[in-house]
Write an enzyme that holds these catalytic residues in place. Structure first.
Site, PDB file in Angstrom:
ATOM      1  N   HIS A   1      73.355   4.323  30.636  1.00  0.00           N
ATOM      2  CA  HIS A   1      71.670   4.261  30.737  1.00  0.00           C
ATOM      3  C   HIS A   1      71.335   3.245  29.775  1.00  0.00           C
ATOM      4  O   HIS A   1      71.732   3.215  28.421  1.00  0.00           O
ATOM      5  CB  HIS A   1      71.096   5.741  30.312  1.00  0.00           C
TER       6      HIS A   1
ATOM      7  N   TYR B   1      62.761  12.845  27.892  1.00  0.00           N
ATOM      8  CA  TYR B   1      62.532  13.759  26.862  1.00  0.00           C
ATOM      9  C   TYR B   1      61.085  14.042  27.150  1.00  0.00           C
ATOM     10  O   TYR B   1      60.218  13.069  26.814  1.00  0.00           O
ATOM     11  CB  TYR B   1      62.728  13.388  25.541  1.00  0.00           C
TER      12      TYR B   1
ATOM     13  N   PRO C   1      70.716  19.925  19.263  1.00  0.00           N
ATOM     14  CA  PRO C   1      71.019  18.966  20.164  1.00  0.00           C
ATOM     15  C   PRO C   1      70.152  17.724  20.688  1.00  0.00           C
ATOM     16  O   PRO C   1      70.551  16.767  21.196  1.00  0.00           O
ATOM     17  CB  PRO C   1      71.392  19.700  21.311  1.00  0.00           C
TER      18      PRO C   1
ATOM     19  N   LYS D   1      73.962  14.065  19.214  1.00  0.00           N
ATOM     20  CA  LYS D   1      74.724  13.326  18.257  1.00  0.00           C
ATOM     21  C   LYS D   1      76.221  14.278  18.023  1.00  0.00           C
ATOM     22  O   LYS D   1      77.080  13.594  17.349  1.00  0.00           O
ATOM     23  CB  LYS D   1      74.024  13.259  17.013  1.00  0.00           C
TER      24      LYS D   1
ATOM     25  N   TYR E   1      69.789   6.461  18.520  1.00  0.00           N
ATOM     26  CA  TYR E   1      70.124   6.854  19.799  1.00  0.00           C
ATOM     27  C   TYR E   1      71.329   6.494  20.280  1.00  0.00           C
ATOM     28  O   TYR E   1      72.370   7.174  20.719  1.00  0.00           O
ATOM     29  CB  TYR E   1      68.989   6.917  20.788  1.00  0.00           C
TER      30      TYR E   1
HETATM   31  P1  FAD Z   1      84.428  22.243  19.618  1.00  0.00           P
HETATM   32  O1  FAD Z   1      84.025  21.553  20.836  1.00  0.00           O
HETATM   33  O2  FAD Z   1      83.638  23.332  18.866  1.00  0.00           O
HETATM   34  O3  FAD Z   1      85.887  22.573  19.574  1.00  0.00           O
HETATM   35  C1  FAD Z   1      86.767  23.167  18.519  1.00  0.00           C
HETATM   36  C2  FAD Z   1      87.826  23.968  19.404  1.00  0.00           C
HETATM   37  O4  FAD Z   1      88.508  24.638  18.454  1.00  0.00           O
HETATM   38  C3  FAD Z   1      87.537  24.789  20.384  1.00  0.00           C
HETATM   39  O5  FAD Z   1      88.037  24.528  21.555  1.00  0.00           O
HETATM   40  C4  FAD Z   1      87.615  26.408  19.898  1.00  0.00           C
HETATM   41  O6  FAD Z   1      87.964  27.255  20.881  1.00  0.00           O
HETATM   42  C5  FAD Z   1      88.869  25.863  18.969  1.00  0.00           C
HETATM   43  N1  FAD Z   1      88.912  27.045  17.626  1.00  0.00           N
HETATM   44  C6  FAD Z   1      88.027  27.454  17.083  1.00  0.00           C
HETATM   45  N2  FAD Z   1      88.609  28.470  16.173  1.00  0.00           N
HETATM   46  C7  FAD Z   1      89.924  28.362  16.256  1.00  0.00           C
HETATM   47  C8  FAD Z   1      90.986  28.931  15.752  1.00  0.00           C
HETATM   48  N3  FAD Z   1      90.957  29.770  14.575  1.00  0.00           N
HETATM   49  N4  FAD Z   1      92.276  28.629  15.959  1.00  0.00           N
HETATM   50  C9  FAD Z   1      92.385  27.636  17.184  1.00  0.00           C
HETATM   51  N5  FAD Z   1      91.428  27.077  17.771  1.00  0.00           N
HETATM   52  C10 FAD Z   1      90.206  27.132  17.342  1.00  0.00           C
HETATM   53  N6  FAD Z   1      75.786  18.752  21.727  1.00  0.00           N
HETATM   54  C11 FAD Z   1      74.864  17.835  22.343  1.00  0.00           C
HETATM   55  O7  FAD Z   1      74.712  16.601  21.813  1.00  0.00           O
HETATM   56  N7  FAD Z   1      74.123  18.207  23.375  1.00  0.00           N
HETATM   57  C12 FAD Z   1      74.226  19.558  23.769  1.00  0.00           C
HETATM   58  O8  FAD Z   1      73.605  19.672  24.827  1.00  0.00           O
HETATM   59  C13 FAD Z   1      75.035  20.281  23.251  1.00  0.00           C
HETATM   60  N8  FAD Z   1      75.352  21.601  23.838  1.00  0.00           N
HETATM   61  C14 FAD Z   1      76.135  22.425  23.078  1.00  0.00           C
HETATM   62  C15 FAD Z   1      76.359  23.681  23.663  1.00  0.00           C
HETATM   63  C16 FAD Z   1      76.985  24.699  22.933  1.00  0.00           C
HETATM   64  C17 FAD Z   1      77.056  26.118  23.336  1.00  0.00           C
HETATM   65  C18 FAD Z   1      77.682  24.182  21.761  1.00  0.00           C
HETATM   66  C19 FAD Z   1      78.686  25.306  21.084  1.00  0.00           C
HETATM   67  C20 FAD Z   1      77.579  23.273  21.403  1.00  0.00           C
HETATM   68  C21 FAD Z   1      76.855  21.981  21.915  1.00  0.00           C
HETATM   69  N9  FAD Z   1      76.794  20.826  21.567  1.00  0.00           N
HETATM   70  C22 FAD Z   1      75.882  19.973  22.232  1.00  0.00           C
HETATM   71  C23 FAD Z   1      77.467  20.197  20.477  1.00  0.00           C
HETATM   72  C24 FAD Z   1      78.695  19.419  20.958  1.00  0.00           C
HETATM   73  O9  FAD Z   1      79.290  20.035  22.175  1.00  0.00           O
HETATM   74  C25 FAD Z   1      79.864  19.685  19.658  1.00  0.00           C
HETATM   75  O10 FAD Z   1      79.083  18.953  18.725  1.00  0.00           O
HETATM   76  C26 FAD Z   1      81.041  19.242  19.966  1.00  0.00           C
HETATM   77  O11 FAD Z   1      81.795  20.129  20.799  1.00  0.00           O
HETATM   78  C27 FAD Z   1      82.169  19.203  18.821  1.00  0.00           C
HETATM   79  O12 FAD Z   1      83.230  18.941  18.938  1.00  0.00           O
HETATM   80  P2  FAD Z   1      84.538  19.666  18.061  1.00  0.00           P
HETATM   81  O13 FAD Z   1      85.775  19.233  18.643  1.00  0.00           O
HETATM   82  O14 FAD Z   1      84.266  19.251  16.702  1.00  0.00           O
HETATM   83  O15 FAD Z   1      84.172  21.221  18.374  1.00  0.00           O
HETATM   84  C1  DHB Z   2      72.435  16.150  27.067  1.00  0.00           C
HETATM   85  C2  DHB Z   2      72.368  16.775  25.991  1.00  0.00           C
HETATM   86  C3  DHB Z   2      71.577  16.566  25.010  1.00  0.00           C
HETATM   87  O1  DHB Z   2      71.800  17.284  23.761  1.00  0.00           O
HETATM   88  C4  DHB Z   2      70.820  15.612  24.995  1.00  0.00           C
HETATM   89  O2  DHB Z   2      70.086  15.378  23.728  1.00  0.00           O
HETATM   90  C5  DHB Z   2      70.550  14.610  25.943  1.00  0.00           C
HETATM   91  C6  DHB Z   2      71.417  14.989  27.083  1.00  0.00           C
HETATM   92  C7  DHB Z   2      73.096  16.326  28.425  1.00  0.00           C
HETATM   93  O3  DHB Z   2      73.697  17.433  28.203  1.00  0.00           O
HETATM   94  O4  DHB Z   2      73.051  15.644  29.269  1.00  0.00           O
END
Ligand code: FAD
Ligand code: DHB
Length: 394
Positions: free
Chosen positions: A75, A204, A296, A300, A388
């Protein structure tokens, strides 16, 4: 007790842990990834969908770019809707050709798991009772249970990639750790719908009823979000109510409206800003949501996780190749600069596009003026665009 050892013990197989594992593998550095959940759960979690240019580039560099290139949706711009009008922002033109790519986080994770399997490096799903020990000594340990057996993994370093609710951040003594936090008075209700996206870029939108976001996952699947109350009960939102509210909030003079269809999945995401400082303690390094959470709105979260592990893998590579630890020592300081930049932007996007129940007529007028300035000023649009699409990883 089964004892083994590795160079880098990685806790968590989200985007941060899996990306780090692959980056280290490409440098010949050994790691073990321990994940609490089962494989299917990790792959099927529907979460973020926007990849910054830097994250897309990183996926290509590590050999995870094939499907992303085929199925990811580049995009160059986005729409901002308010007061019944949609305004286009040509991000790529304003941000030196950088753009975003829409590709589900679960697809990123699926691709990275496949790459890990191809590399033949250990990735254990279903690891229970994971705990970390002696992080302030020369030989930290990870203990866990797998298939009913107790394990002890000796590591040179531990990477805490275990998300917000993990066990790694709490291993840093509270006398060392500083927490900065803001909880917002709203949440997002997100749906995945069997409906062709009716616009090829994100929308948005701010309406008097609150925020709404139009996004997508593929030519057949639309992803939509709407602002709701933080403690909202999902059961109170029938499919009909969700569509009615979305259509109301997206109403605009140009007649654009999202296509509706069967709702395949729905969930509520809380909104929080959170930073833990420092991101390292002894031989423990935090990356991704384990260290910071953003609301969200600025898309980021996943991208910050990618930038963290890019930096961490470079620092570990310097350590193993050249025996230097200055990059490891500056890991937190450099990461916090990027984190706070993303925190500022995500906080600003959130406040600019949501309606808290407590705002008064002054707040509304000020918010309208902010959006009006944003779509009329090239300087303001440039600032939005460069944040962004994301600055290069540093
Ligand atoms: P995670 O993806 O959280 O990965 C951490 C991993 O560690 C998980 O698989 C978990 O199971 C594992 N873990 C936890 N504790 C333990 C343990 N004790 N032992 C072993 N493993 C463990 N961001 C956006 O930009 N837009 C969105 O729409 C958006 N929606 C989201 C919706 C939800 C419900 C959540 C929770 C987050 C969302 N985010 C969103 C944020 C984005 O998904 C996260 O920033 C991203 O997943 C970060 O990646 P990570 O690997 O740091 O953490
Ligand atoms: C999506 C999620 C976001 O948090 C955002 O700011 C834009 C798009 C998505 O899930 O597509």
């Amino acid at each position: 007790m089964i004892r083994s050892r590795t160079q880098v013990g990685i806790v968590g197989a989200g985007p941060a842990g899996l990306l780090l594992g692959q980056l280290l593998h490409l440098q010949g550095i050994d790691s073990v990834i321990l994940e609490r959940s089962e494989r299917e759960h990790v792959i099927e979690r529907v979460r973020a969908g926007v990849l910054e240019q830097g994250t897309v580039d990183l996926m290509h560099e590590i050999g995870a770019g094939d499907r992303l290139a085929r199925e990811g949706l580049r995009h160059d711009g986005l729409y901002l809707g308010f007061r019944g009008e949609r305004h286009h922002i040509d991000m790529a033109a304003l941000a030196g050709g950088r753009a975003i790519t829409v590709y589900g986080q679960n697809e990123v994770v699926r691709d990275l798991i496949e790459l890990r399997n191809t590399a033949g490096r250990p990735l254990c799903f279903g690891a229970a009772d994971v705990s970390i020990h002696d992080v302030d000594g020369a030989r930290p340990l990870i203990r866990y249970r797998l298939d009913g057996q107790d394990h002890e993994l000796a590591c040179d370093f531990i990477a805490g990639c275990d998300g917000f609710h993990g066990v790694c951040r709490p291993a840093i003594p509270s006398s060392v750790l500083r927490i900065y936090e803001r909880v917002y008075p709203f949440a997002w209700l997100g749906i995945l719908a069997q409906a062709a996206p009716s616009c090829d870029e994100l929308v948005y939108s701010l309406h008097d009823n609150g925020f709404a976001l139009f996004s997508m996952r593929s030519p057949a699947i639309t992803r939509l979000y709407l602002q709701c109350a933080p403690g909202e009960d999902l059961a109170a939102w029938s499919d009909n109510r969700i569509w009615a509210e979305l259509l109301t909030r997206f109403t605009c003079a140009d007649g654009w409206t999202p296509n509706t269809g069967t709702i395949l999945q729905k969930g509520i995401t809380q909104m929080r800003s959170f930073v833990a400082e420092p991101m390292q303690y002894g031989r423990l390094y935090l990356a991704g949501d384990a260290a910071h959470i953003v609301p969200p709105t600025g898309a980021k979260g996943l991208n910050l996780a990618a930038a963290d592990v890019w930096r961490l893998s470079a620092a570990l590579t310097s350590f193993y190749r050249k025996g230097t630890d200055d990059e490891l020592r500056s890991y937190s300081e450099r990461g916090l600069r990027r984190t706070w930049r993303a925190q500022r932007f995500s906080w600003w996007m959130t406040n600019t596009l949501h309606r808290p129940d407590t705002d008064n007529p002054f707040d509304r007028r000020r918010q309208d003026a902010e959006l009006d300035y944003l779509v009329r000023s090239r300087a303001a649009m440039t600032s939005l665009s460069e944040n962004y699409v994301g600055t290069p990883f540093d």
